[in-house]
Motif scaffolding. Structure first.
Motif, PDB file in Angstrom:
ATOM      1  N   UNK A  36       0.837  -1.189   0.000  1.00  0.00           N
ATOM      2  CA  UNK A  36       0.000   0.000   0.000  1.00  0.00           C
ATOM      3  C   UNK A  36       0.879   1.250   0.000  1.00  0.00           C
ATOM      4  N   UNK A  37       0.761   2.108  -0.983  1.00  0.00           N
ATOM      5  CA  UNK A  37       1.493   3.374  -0.934  1.00  0.00           C
ATOM      6  C   UNK A  37       1.139   4.150   0.330  1.00  0.00           C
ATOM      7  N   UNK A  38       2.147   4.794   0.927  1.00  0.00           N
ATOM      8  CA  UNK A  38       1.921   5.482   2.190  1.00  0.00           C
ATOM      9  C   UNK A  38       2.873   6.658   2.325  1.00  0.00           C
ATOM     10  N   UNK A  39       2.643   7.476   3.317  1.00  0.00           N
ATOM     11  CA  UNK A  39       3.388   8.717   3.465  1.00  0.00           C
ATOM     12  C   UNK A  39       4.637   8.561   4.315  1.00  0.00           C
ATOM     13  N   UNK A  40       4.769   7.496   5.091  1.00  0.00           N
ATOM     14  CA  UNK A  40       5.916   7.348   5.968  1.00  0.00           C
ATOM     15  C   UNK A  40       7.075   6.658   5.254  1.00  0.00           C
ATOM     16  N   UNK A  41       8.285   7.130   5.522  1.00  0.00           N
ATOM     17  CA  UNK A  41       9.459   6.416   5.022  1.00  0.00           C
ATOM     18  C   UNK A  41       9.942   5.405   6.049  1.00  0.00           C
ATOM     19  N   UNK A  42       9.363   5.416   7.245  1.00  0.00           N
ATOM     20  CA  UNK A  42       9.687   4.440   8.273  1.00  0.00           C
ATOM     21  C   UNK A  42       8.383   3.780   8.716  1.00  0.00           C
ATOM     22  N   UNK A  43       8.339   2.456   8.663  1.00  0.00           N
ATOM     23  CA  UNK A  43       7.111   1.732   8.981  1.00  0.00           C
ATOM     24  C   UNK A  43       7.405   0.679  10.038  1.00  0.00           C
ATOM     25  N   UNK A  44       6.440  -0.238  10.217  1.00  0.00           N
ATOM     26  CA  UNK A  44       6.615  -1.288  11.223  1.00  0.00           C
ATOM     27  C   UNK A  44       7.693  -2.292  10.841  1.00  0.00           C
ATOM     28  N   UNK A  45       8.134  -2.293   9.596  1.00  0.00           N
ATOM     29  CA  UNK A  45       9.149  -3.233   9.137  1.00  0.00           C
ATOM     30  C   UNK A  45      10.439  -2.486   8.812  1.00  0.00           C
ATOM     31  N   UNK A  46      11.574  -2.870   9.420  1.00  0.00           N
ATOM     32  CA  UNK A  46      12.836  -2.203   9.098  1.00  0.00           C
ATOM     33  C   UNK A  46      13.323  -2.550   7.697  1.00  0.00           C
ATOM     34  N   UNK A  47      13.797  -1.557   6.988  1.00  0.00           N
ATOM     35  CA  UNK A  47      14.343  -1.739   5.646  1.00  0.00           C
ATOM     36  C   UNK A  47      15.651  -0.967   5.534  1.00  0.00           C
ATOM     37  N   UNK A  48      16.669  -1.590   4.995  1.00  0.00           N
ATOM     38  CA  UNK A  48      17.933  -0.926   4.708  1.00  0.00           C
ATOM     39  C   UNK A  48      18.013  -0.642   3.211  1.00  0.00           C
ATOM     40  N   UNK A  49      18.359   0.576   2.863  1.00  0.00           N
ATOM     41  CA  UNK A  49      18.449   0.988   1.463  1.00  0.00           C
ATOM     42  C   UNK A  49      19.896   1.300   1.115  1.00  0.00           C
ATOM     43  N   UNK A  50      20.402   0.689   0.067  1.00  0.00           N
ATOM     44  CA  UNK A  50      21.752   0.936  -0.435  1.00  0.00           C
ATOM     45  C   UNK A  50      21.606   1.510  -1.835  1.00  0.00           C
ATOM     46  N   UNK A  51      22.036   2.735  -2.022  1.00  0.00           N
ATOM     47  CA  UNK A  51      21.824   3.423  -3.294  1.00  0.00           C
ATOM     48  C   UNK A  51      22.963   3.168  -4.269  1.00  0.00           C
ATOM     49  N   UNK A  52      22.745   3.568  -5.507  1.00  0.00           N
ATOM     50  CA  UNK A  52      23.788   3.457  -6.526  1.00  0.00           C
ATOM     51  C   UNK A  52      25.023   4.250  -6.128  1.00  0.00           C
ATOM     52  N   UNK A  53      24.823   5.399  -5.473  1.00  0.00           N
ATOM     53  CA  UNK A  53      25.955   6.213  -5.029  1.00  0.00           C
ATOM     54  C   UNK A  53      26.768   5.474  -3.966  1.00  0.00           C
ATOM     55  N   UNK A  54      26.103   4.768  -3.056  1.00  0.00           N
ATOM     56  CA  UNK A  54      26.809   3.964  -2.062  1.00  0.00           C
ATOM     57  C   UNK A  54      27.653   2.892  -2.726  1.00  0.00           C
ATOM     58  N   UNK A  55      27.048   2.208  -3.675  1.00  0.00           N
ATOM     59  CA  UNK A  55      27.739   1.113  -4.350  1.00  0.00           C
ATOM     60  C   UNK A  55      29.008   1.615  -5.017  1.00  0.00           C
ATOM     61  N   UNK A  56      28.909   2.750  -5.707  1.00  0.00           N
ATOM     62  CA  UNK A  56      30.057   3.279  -6.428  1.00  0.00           C
ATOM     63  C   UNK A  56      31.128   3.799  -5.481  1.00  0.00           C
ATOM     64  N   UNK A  57      30.746   4.554  -4.469  1.00  0.00           N
ATOM     65  CA  UNK A  57      31.734   5.186  -3.597  1.00  0.00           C
ATOM     66  C   UNK A  57      32.455   4.191  -2.705  1.00  0.00           C
ATOM     67  N   UNK A  58      31.842   3.062  -2.417  1.00  0.00           N
ATOM     68  CA  UNK A  58      32.482   2.059  -1.556  1.00  0.00           C
ATOM     69  C   UNK A  58      33.288   1.036  -2.330  1.00  0.00           C
ATOM     70  N   UNK A  59      33.334   1.181  -3.639  1.00  0.00           N
ATOM     71  CA  UNK A  59      34.204   0.347  -4.450  1.00  0.00           C
ATOM     72  C   UNK A  59      33.680  -1.027  -4.769  1.00  0.00           C
ATOM     73  N   UNK A  60      32.430  -1.317  -4.465  1.00  0.00           N
ATOM     74  CA  UNK A  60      31.899  -2.651  -4.708  1.00  0.00           C
ATOM     75  C   UNK A  60      31.952  -2.972  -6.196  1.00  0.00           C
ATOM     76  N   UNK A  61      32.442  -4.165  -6.503  1.00  0.00           N
ATOM     77  CA  UNK A  61      32.594  -4.562  -7.895  1.00  0.00           C
ATOM     78  C   UNK A  61      31.428  -5.373  -8.417  1.00  0.00           C
ATOM     79  N   UNK A  62      30.596  -5.905  -7.520  1.00  0.00           N
ATOM     80  CA  UNK A  62      29.480  -6.757  -7.938  1.00  0.00           C
ATOM     81  C   UNK A  62      28.382  -6.685  -6.887  1.00  0.00           C
ATOM     82  N   UNK A  63      27.183  -7.081  -7.288  1.00  0.00           N
ATOM     83  CA  UNK A  63      26.063  -7.114  -6.344  1.00  0.00           C
ATOM     84  C   UNK A  63      26.377  -8.045  -5.176  1.00  0.00           C
ATOM     85  N   UNK A  64      27.083  -9.128  -5.445  1.00  0.00           N
ATOM     86  CA  UNK A  64      27.440 -10.043  -4.357  1.00  0.00           C
ATOM     87  C   UNK A  64      28.324  -9.355  -3.328  1.00  0.00           C
TER      88      UNK A  64
END
Length: 922
Positions: A36-64
């Motif tokens: 259900x679309x909703x207005x909160x970015x924080x809900x009853x379920x914890x979610x960690x978000x890793x952005x494309x900028x994080x992936x690039x700046x931390x040097x990760x070479x693969x999704x693994x």
């Protein structure tokens, strides 16, 4: 950016800008963990978000790399270092130390297809290596059971990989890298471009990524190029030419004292000695461990396209396709490239009347026998192709508050494994003709074993590359999975009004079909191929599901969310396997800066297609006969000096599917808080609890051997169910009492409980000369218990090193400084103490050599410079201080990899240079 344990950012919003706004003023968006679309970015379920900028700046070479270094990924997994595993060419993770198959993987909210080959030869899982990292918008990690929304497999958590949907202009990215210790050179290039029609109704994105990298060989690293020189026992050379008796141990019968084979393995083969083993001498090398790959070579191309077309103001057509073509190369090593006479076709052993002894021959094949290129000529190739197509229509029913989305998704995943093999008949005939000579009858004692009078001088001789080529070749195994689903969803975010706001409802109906086929080369199953066997099987099933979710802001500070789902699977040749699941989520906001949240629900995993349809499949494995060794005075944990015929016994194993299997069931709950004491800061802590029952298990072969020892020596009651089952799974030769076969069936018997805490912090601030951002994540397992059979005592996986060598704690953190032209990131990944080898073997720490290894910490760093707005150059260094695994002196000198390959790697420092150019933007 990472938003640890917070609600996922909008799937159509910039997550960076979202965090700058009050959650109460956001437009309604869809988050992973809710329909259900909703207005909160924080809900009853914890979610960690890793952005494309994080992936690039931390040097990760693969999704693994991204996922394996996540703080949630506390479990060790098999990978490219796991030589001769069933899925050495694939990549996966373990959340919280639970099995890899307990993670539900999504791409843009729709399930990924399973990898056609089976993890550890038994379990279905997802391979995450074929996702183009340069085309990822972000990755969302949702811990805990989520079956009431996502169905089967979502026990440990859900990982949703969201690909880019639209862009202005084009982007070109070039990246090259190397390892300072050698090997692993890599190159990656990607291009993506976006298009929008003049009227704005059509949006399209097209992207392509190409990657190639060289393998890393064990001889590229000091720690793995030879047998361990600093261990608990002196290094012992490999037994490259050995005559062995099951009764009198080694026989050295080379009149040339290894002179004829001294040029092999780079001139390192010579006369070697193992005191206490019969004649004690044999021909071998200290450097054979170096002839295997530690990291796969790879060549991969991914093509991705996304298209949306607005038919009218309330209706949109969408379509996307992701195609991956990936080839990985690897070598299982010298330890698995050999010949021996102790096989069924040759009578296991032969009797030599001149020596009045029962003997067998074994010899390794050297790189010089393979022609120019050596072991590079005999690598294995896994070629996988997957195509995922999704088409659909979404919109609004007239002027109502009801939205709809109807879509069809199909993924075809094909795998071709081209393995270097030894052909049984020509190979056995070759050694019969040149070494053993004609058979002279059957042995005088048992009347079972063939009698030969061998020419032993001919045995200690190299093979020409031409002869070697006539005995070996390649075999191809083809497998596939198909997953297709028709999905219909209706949603209303204004179903009715409550004191806290509008209630929302989502209803989803799904119907689909799944197929798995694994067709090995017939030679693996009929014995044509020497010393190797394979999994086989195949089947398909239809599936149906109905999901509902109701979100109710019953009071301004309190929101209640209920969800329920019914899944049904109809396998061919079987009845219906069905499972209802549900969850209850609570969000309580006593004031705007504080969220108290909790969730209780059920989760499950349906028997996989391989669980149901795997044929009687065999495997060869080296086991330690702990019982036989104990009769000679070598107790478990002290079997280094036990004769090799017992301590490194090659046996045949079998396993097969079971149509009577039922779903794995789990009760999962969590409770936590999110606190924002000041603007642009959030702190969160969540407790997670699992109770998992009816697990499908295949017993560890080493655990089986240890348990047989305990039963046969009276340490455990030999009449107990555990001992009765154990003894029925081990077949011994009635004449010699040596193990010949083991059986590891699949049954619903196991159970485990798990408690863990996860925490995170985000903080961003302006420092006058740029912006400073800090992100941190932490996971600690509090308790993890496992019970294999119903009457067994629980095993403490956190403190019993035999059963688990996973760390109890894991953390990652990053700090980023950025200006208009410069950006720099330092990233740290840490995990706590882990058991050493000695404690793992003994299953306790009550030994002078049994202890825990120190914690492990590595750093990545990057610097980026943009001389002009569309151009960026980056220097990235992974494992800045070239950190190697902690030294484990408890490993014996018989190992060529004195570290836990599931927890550590010896790749060392990696350097990458990257250039990005954006052009054509307004």
């Amino acid at each position: 950016m990472i938003i640890p344990c917070a609600g996922a950012a909008a799937q159509d919003e910039d997550p960076e800008s979202s965090t700058q706004q009050s959650p109460r003023t956001l437009d309604r968006v869809t988050v992973t963990g809710s329909l259900i679309p909703q207005a909160q970015i924080e809900t009853f379920t914890p979610v960690t978000v890793i952005t494309a900028e994080d992936i690039q700046s931390r040097g990760f070479a693969a999704i693994s790399d991204v996922l394996q270094q996540s703080a949630f990924s506390t479990g060790g997994v098999q990978g490219s270092q796991s030589s001769a595993s069933f899925t050495q060419g694939a990549e996966t993770i373990s959340l919280f130390g639970l099995p890899p198959g307990y993670v539900k993987y999504l791409i843009d909210g729709r399930p990924m297809a399973s990898y056609p080959a089976l993890y550890n030869g038994s379990d279905t899982f997802n391979n995450i290596s074929g996702i183009p990292i340069d085309l990822v918008e972000r990755i969302e990690i949702l811990p805990g059971g989520q079956s009431s929304l996502y169905g089967s497999d979502a026990i440990a958590g859900v990982i949703n990989v969201i690909l880019k949907k639209e862009m202005q202009g084009s982007a070109l990215n070039i990246r090259g890298g190397t390892f300072t210790e050698g090997g692993g050179n890599s190159f990656r290039a990607s291009f993506s471009t976006g298009f929008q029609s003049a009227d704005g109704r059509t949006n399209a994105l097209l992207g392509v990524q190409y990657e190639e990298r060289d393998p890393i060989w064990a001889y590229d690293r000091d720690l793995t190029r030879q047998f361990f020189t600093q261990g608990s026992s002196p290094p012992l050379a490999s037994r490259d030419y050995l005559v062995l008796s099951p009764f009198t141990s080694y026989k050295f019968l080379d009149p040339a004292n290894c002179a004829n084979v001294s040029g092999q393995f780079g001139g390192t083969v010579g006369l070697q000695r193992r005191p206490g083993f019969g004649d004690e001498y044999y021909c071998g090398s200290f450097y054979t461990p170096g002839y295997r790959t530690l990291r796969n070579g790879k060549e991969a191309t991914q093509i991705y396209g996304n298209l949306t077309f607005e038919i009218n103001e309330g209706m949109q057509l969408y379509a996307n396709v992701l195609h991956s073509d990936e080839k990985v190369d690897y070598h299982v090593g010298s330890n698995f490239t050999w010949w021996g006479s102790n096989t069924e076709s040759m009578g296991y052993y032969y009797y030599d009347p001149n020596l009045d002894d029962y003997l067998s021959l074994q010899r390794a094949f050297a790189p010089e026998e393979m022609g120019p290129g050596g072991f590079r000529n005999t690598m294995q190739h896994d070629d996988s192709k997957s195509t995922r197509v999704a088409v659909g229509l979404n919109g609004v029913f007239g002027d109502s508050a009801w939205d709809y989305d109807v879509g069809y998704t199909r993924t075809d995943y094909k795998l071709e494994e081209v393995a270097f093999v030894r052909f049984a008949e020509p190979m056995d005939n070759y050694f019969r003709e040149r070494v053993l000579g004609p058979q002279l009858g059957l042995d005088p004692t048992y009347g079972f074993y063939p009698v030969y009078s061998p020419d032993y001088a001919a045995f200690y001789q190299p093979i020409s590359p031409q002869d070697f080529a006539s005995l070996t070749g390649y075999a191809t195994t083809e497998s596939k999975t198909v997953d297709q689903m028709l999905r219909f969803q209706v949603t209303n975010t204004q179903l009715f009004e409550l004191p806290g706001g509008d209630a929302g409802l989502a209803v989803v109906a799904e119907v689909g079909n799944q197929e798995w086929r694994y067709d090995p080369d017939p030679g693996y199953l009929d014995g044509t191929i020497w010393g190797t066997t394979a999994v086989s099987g195949g089947g398909e099933r239809d599936r149906y599901a109905l999901t509902t979710e109701l979100r109710m802001p019953v009071l301004e500070p309190l929101t209640v969310t209920l969800s329920g789902r019914y899944d049904a699977f109809k396998p061919e040749g079987g009845g219906t396997i069905d499972k209802p699941t549900y969850s209850l989520g609570l969000e309580y906001r006593p004031f705007e800066e504080l969220l108290i949240r909790g969730k209780y629900g059920t989760a499950f995993r349906s028997p996989t297609l391989s669980d149901l349809y795997q044929g009687e499949s065999g495997f060869f494995i080296a086991v330690t006969d702990y019982y036989a060794c104990s009769l000679l005075g070598f107790e478990p944990g002290n079997t280094d000096a036990c004769p090799a015929a017992l301590s490194n016994r090659q046996v045949f194993g079998t396993q097969e599917g079971n149509l009577d299997l039922q779903p794995i069931n789990a009760d999962v709950w969590s409770v936590g808080v999110v606190w924002s004491p000041v603007p642009r800061m959030s702190i969160n802590v969540d407790y997670h609890n699992w109770d998992i029952a009816d697990e499908v298990t295949q017993q560890s072969t080493d655990a089986l051997m240890l348990q047989e020892y305990r039963c046969r020596t009276g340490l455990d009651d030999i009449n107990s169910q555990l001992c009765t089952t154990t003894l029925s799974q081990v077949t011994r030769n009635p004449a010699t009492d040596q193990i010949t076969e083991i059986y590891t069936p699949k049954i619903n018997v196991s159970r485990q409980t798990l408690e863990a805490v996860s925490a995170g912090i985000n903080y961003a601030m302006d420092v006058g000369i740029g912006a400073l951002t800090f992100r941190g994540n932490y996971t600690q397992k509090i308790d993890h218990q496992y019970q294999q059979y119903a009457e067994d005592p629980y095993i403490d996986l956190l403190n019993n090193p035999f059963w688990s060598t996973d760390p109890k704690q894991k953390a990652d953190a990053s700090i980023t400084w950025a200006t208009d032209h410069w950006a720099s990131t330092v990233y740290a990944n840490w995990f706590s103490e882990t058991p050493n080898y000695r404690s793992e073997v003994l299953a306790h720490y009550d030994d002078p050599l049994a202890r825990k290894l120190p914690s492990h910490l590595i750093y990545n760093a990057s610097v980026s410079f943009s001389p002009i707005e569309p151009l960026q150059f980056s220097l990235l260094v992974n494992n800045v201080f070239n950190k190697m695994p902690p030294m484990d002196w408890s490993y014996p000198g018989t190992t060529g990899a004195p570290y836990n390959e599931n927890n550590f790697n010896v790749y060392g420092r990696a350097l990458y240079l990257e250039a990005r150019y954006l052009f054509g933007r307004n």
